[in-house]
Design a protein around this motif. Structure first.
Motif, mmCIF file in Angstrom:
data_model
loop_
_atom_site.group_PDB
_atom_site.id
_atom_site.type_symbol
_atom_site.label_atom_id
_atom_site.label_comp_id
_atom_site.label_asym_id
_atom_site.label_seq_id
_atom_site.Cartn_x
_atom_site.Cartn_y
_atom_site.Cartn_z
ATOM 1 N N ALA A 92 0.829 -1.209 0.000
ATOM 2 C CA ALA A 92 0.000 0.000 0.000
ATOM 3 C C ALA A 92 0.865 1.262 0.000
ATOM 4 C CB ALA A 92 -0.933 -0.006 1.212
ATOM 5 N N LEU A 93 1.943 1.237 0.768
ATOM 6 C CA LEU A 93 2.870 2.378 0.760
ATOM 7 C C LEU A 93 3.466 2.590 -0.626
ATOM 8 C CD1 LEU A 93 4.994 2.114 4.035
ATOM 9 C CD2 LEU A 93 3.575 4.027 3.308
ATOM 10 N N HIS A 94 3.876 1.518 -1.244
ATOM 11 C CA HIS A 94 4.462 1.611 -2.582
ATOM 12 C C HIS A 94 3.457 2.210 -3.558
ATOM 13 C CE1 HIS A 94 5.462 -0.227 -6.591
ATOM 14 N NE2 HIS A 94 6.553 0.444 -6.313
ATOM 15 N N ARG A 95 2.214 1.753 -3.497
ATOM 16 C CA ARG A 95 1.183 2.288 -4.398
ATOM 17 C C ARG A 95 0.903 3.755 -4.097
ATOM 18 N NH1 ARG A 95 1.167 1.395 -8.696
ATOM 19 N NH2 ARG A 95 3.108 0.448 -8.263
ATOM 20 N N ALA A 96 0.760 4.088 -2.826
ATOM 21 C CA ALA A 96 0.402 5.466 -2.454
ATOM 22 C C ALA A 96 1.534 6.449 -2.728
ATOM 23 C CB ALA A 96 -0.002 5.523 -0.982
ATOM 24 N N LEU A 97 2.764 5.976 -2.619
ATOM 25 C CA LEU A 97 3.921 6.865 -2.773
ATOM 26 C C LEU A 97 4.703 6.563 -4.045
ATOM 27 C CD1 LEU A 97 5.049 6.787 0.955
ATOM 28 C CD2 LEU A 97 3.730 8.571 -0.207
ATOM 29 N N TYR A 98 4.037 5.998 -5.042
ATOM 30 C CA TYR A 98 4.674 5.671 -6.312
ATOM 31 C C TYR A 98 5.315 6.922 -6.894
ATOM 32 C CZ TYR A 98 5.210 3.784 -10.997
ATOM 33 O OH TYR A 98 5.722 3.357 -12.192
ATOM 34 N N ARG A 99 6.545 6.793 -7.333
ATOM 35 C CA ARG A 99 7.345 7.888 -7.901
ATOM 36 C C ARG A 99 7.701 8.970 -6.885
ATOM 37 N NH1 ARG A 99 7.234 7.965 -13.966
ATOM 38 N NH2 ARG A 99 5.905 6.241 -14.505
ATOM 39 N N HIS A 100 7.533 8.650 -5.628
ATOM 40 C CA HIS A 100 7.921 9.604 -4.586
ATOM 41 C C HIS A 100 9.445 9.630 -4.522
ATOM 42 C CE1 HIS A 100 8.544 11.141 -0.482
ATOM 43 N NE2 HIS A 100 7.387 11.748 -0.665
ATOM 44 N N PRO A 101 10.034 10.797 -4.330
ATOM 45 C CA PRO A 101 11.500 10.861 -4.340
ATOM 46 C C PRO A 101 12.170 10.183 -3.146
ATOM 47 C CG PRO A 101 10.567 13.003 -3.792
ATOM 48 C CD PRO A 101 9.418 12.111 -4.179
ATOM 49 N N GLY A 102 11.458 9.935 -2.087
ATOM 50 C CA GLY A 102 12.067 9.345 -0.898
ATOM 51 C C GLY A 102 11.945 7.840 -0.854
ATOM 52 N N LYS A 103 12.253 7.155 -1.955
ATOM 53 C CA LYS A 103 12.062 5.711 -2.020
ATOM 54 C C LYS A 103 12.918 4.962 -1.001
ATOM 55 C CE LYS A 103 10.682 3.884 -5.673
ATOM 56 N NZ LYS A 103 10.524 3.436 -7.046
ATOM 57 N N ALA A 104 14.134 5.429 -0.732
ATOM 58 C CA ALA A 104 14.982 4.750 0.251
ATOM 59 C C ALA A 104 14.297 4.744 1.615
ATOM 60 C CB ALA A 104 16.347 5.415 0.328
ATOM 61 N N ARG A 105 13.658 5.837 1.981
ATOM 62 C CA ARG A 105 12.935 5.907 3.255
ATOM 63 C C ARG A 105 11.741 4.962 3.247
ATOM 64 N NH1 ARG A 105 12.840 6.028 8.332
ATOM 65 N NH2 ARG A 105 11.243 7.253 9.306
ATOM 66 N N ILE A 106 11.047 4.880 2.118
ATOM 67 C CA ILE A 106 9.907 3.970 1.990
ATOM 68 C C ILE A 106 10.367 2.530 2.199
ATOM 69 C CG2 ILE A 106 8.190 3.055 0.364
ATOM 70 C CD1 ILE A 106 8.203 5.920 -0.909
ATOM 71 N N VAL A 107 11.523 2.194 1.624
ATOM 72 C CA VAL A 107 12.066 0.840 1.779
ATOM 73 C C VAL A 107 12.401 0.571 3.241
ATOM 74 C CG1 VAL A 107 13.989 -0.687 1.177
ATOM 75 C CG2 VAL A 107 12.911 0.702 -0.591
ATOM 76 N N ASP A 108 13.029 1.521 3.913
ATOM 77 C CA ASP A 108 13.391 1.334 5.322
ATOM 78 C C ASP A 108 12.150 1.158 6.203
ATOM 79 O OD1 ASP A 108 16.084 1.486 4.714
ATOM 80 O OD2 ASP A 108 16.249 3.614 5.249
ATOM 81 N N VAL A 109 11.155 1.997 5.999
ATOM 82 C CA VAL A 109 9.911 1.896 6.781
ATOM 83 C C VAL A 109 9.217 0.573 6.472
ATOM 84 C CG1 VAL A 109 7.592 2.882 7.055
ATOM 85 C CG2 VAL A 109 9.598 4.377 7.052
ATOM 86 N N SER A 110 9.170 0.210 5.204
ATOM 87 C CA SER A 110 8.524 -1.041 4.807
ATOM 88 C C SER A 110 9.230 -2.252 5.406
ATOM 89 C CB SER A 110 8.490 -1.156 3.280
ATOM 90 O OG SER A 110 7.648 -0.165 2.735
ATOM 91 N N ALA A 111 10.548 -2.202 5.492
ATOM 92 C CA ALA A 111 11.297 -3.323 6.086
ATOM 93 C C ALA A 111 10.938 -3.479 7.565
ATOM 94 C CB ALA A 111 12.793 -3.099 5.918
ATOM 95 N N ARG A 112 10.809 -2.374 8.271
ATOM 96 C CA ARG A 112 10.415 -2.452 9.695
ATOM 97 C C ARG A 112 8.990 -2.987 9.841
ATOM 98 N NH1 ARG A 112 13.337 2.628 10.028
ATOM 99 N NH2 ARG A 112 15.327 2.193 10.998
ATOM 100 N N ILE A 113 8.109 -2.525 8.971
ATOM 101 C CA ILE A 113 6.723 -3.005 9.003
ATOM 102 C C ILE A 113 6.686 -4.507 8.711
ATOM 103 C CG2 ILE A 113 4.508 -2.872 7.778
ATOM 104 C CD1 ILE A 113 5.078 0.168 7.463
ATOM 105 N N ALA A 114 7.474 -4.943 7.740
ATOM 106 C CA ALA A 114 7.520 -6.368 7.395
ATOM 107 C C ALA A 114 8.014 -7.201 8.578
ATOM 108 C CB ALA A 114 8.392 -6.591 6.166
#
Length: 173
Positions: A92-114
């Motif tokens: 859901a984060l990936h879809r909502a923030l698609y093409r967002h410039p802060g992808k590294a942060r999205i990956v870090d947050v997603s890893a913690r959520i996972a």
């Protein structure tokens, strides 16, 4: 007679980057794709456990469960639903923030959520094992076996990765 100078040599292509080198944007893209693929595999397991648990409530034998067994059932069902929600959150984060410039942060947050989703899934799977073993073998055997299952999950999903990461940072791998 005049001679014309030879044509200049074409510029040489840039040297390829060293093996294993990625710029931060490419690395973040790759890490996100890898994580989403891993979560896709986990979601199938969560769906199977959830379907199993939903089916139990509609069997004639469900009414024969003790209050404790029904409590285990409800807790396990809720853990499974929350695990499904948490493990789907990076998607859901990936879809909502698609093409967002802060992808590294999205990956870090997603890893913690996972990681949280894995903990919930391990708890749900352990609860499902506890419920089935309690019905089949009785509480006296079900509880210690479920504890061993929980320890196996903890060792394989949390302690082992921590130990490998720790050894790698110390240069032992």
């Amino acid at each position: 007679m005049t001679s014309t100078p030879p044509p200049p040599d074409p510029p040489s292509p840039p040297a390829p980057p060293p093996p294993g080198w990625e710029n931060p944007a490419v690395r973040a893209d790759r890490r996100l794709v890898e994580m989403l693929q891993e979560l896709r595999v986990l979601q199938t397991g969560v769906q199977i456990v959830f379907a199993f648990l939903l089916g139990i409530a509609f069997t004639p034998r469900f009414a024969e469960l003790t209050d404790d067994q029904q409590d285990i059932y409800i807790a396990t069902l809720l853990l499974t639903v929350v695990a499904a929600a948490v493990l789907a959150t990076p998607v859901a984060l990936h879809r909502a923030l698609y093409r967002h410039p802060g992808k590294a942060r999205i990956v870090d947050v997603s890893a913690r959520i996972a990681q949280g989703g894995l903990l919930l899934l391990a708890s749900a799977l352990t609860g499902a094992v506890l419920l089935v073993l309690d019905v089949v073998l009785g509480t006296a055997l079900a509880v210690p076996i479920a504890c061993v299952i929980a320890l196996i999950f903890a060792a394989l999903w949390f302690v082992l990765p921590w130990a490998v990461r720790r050894a790698a940072t110390r240069g032992r791998i």
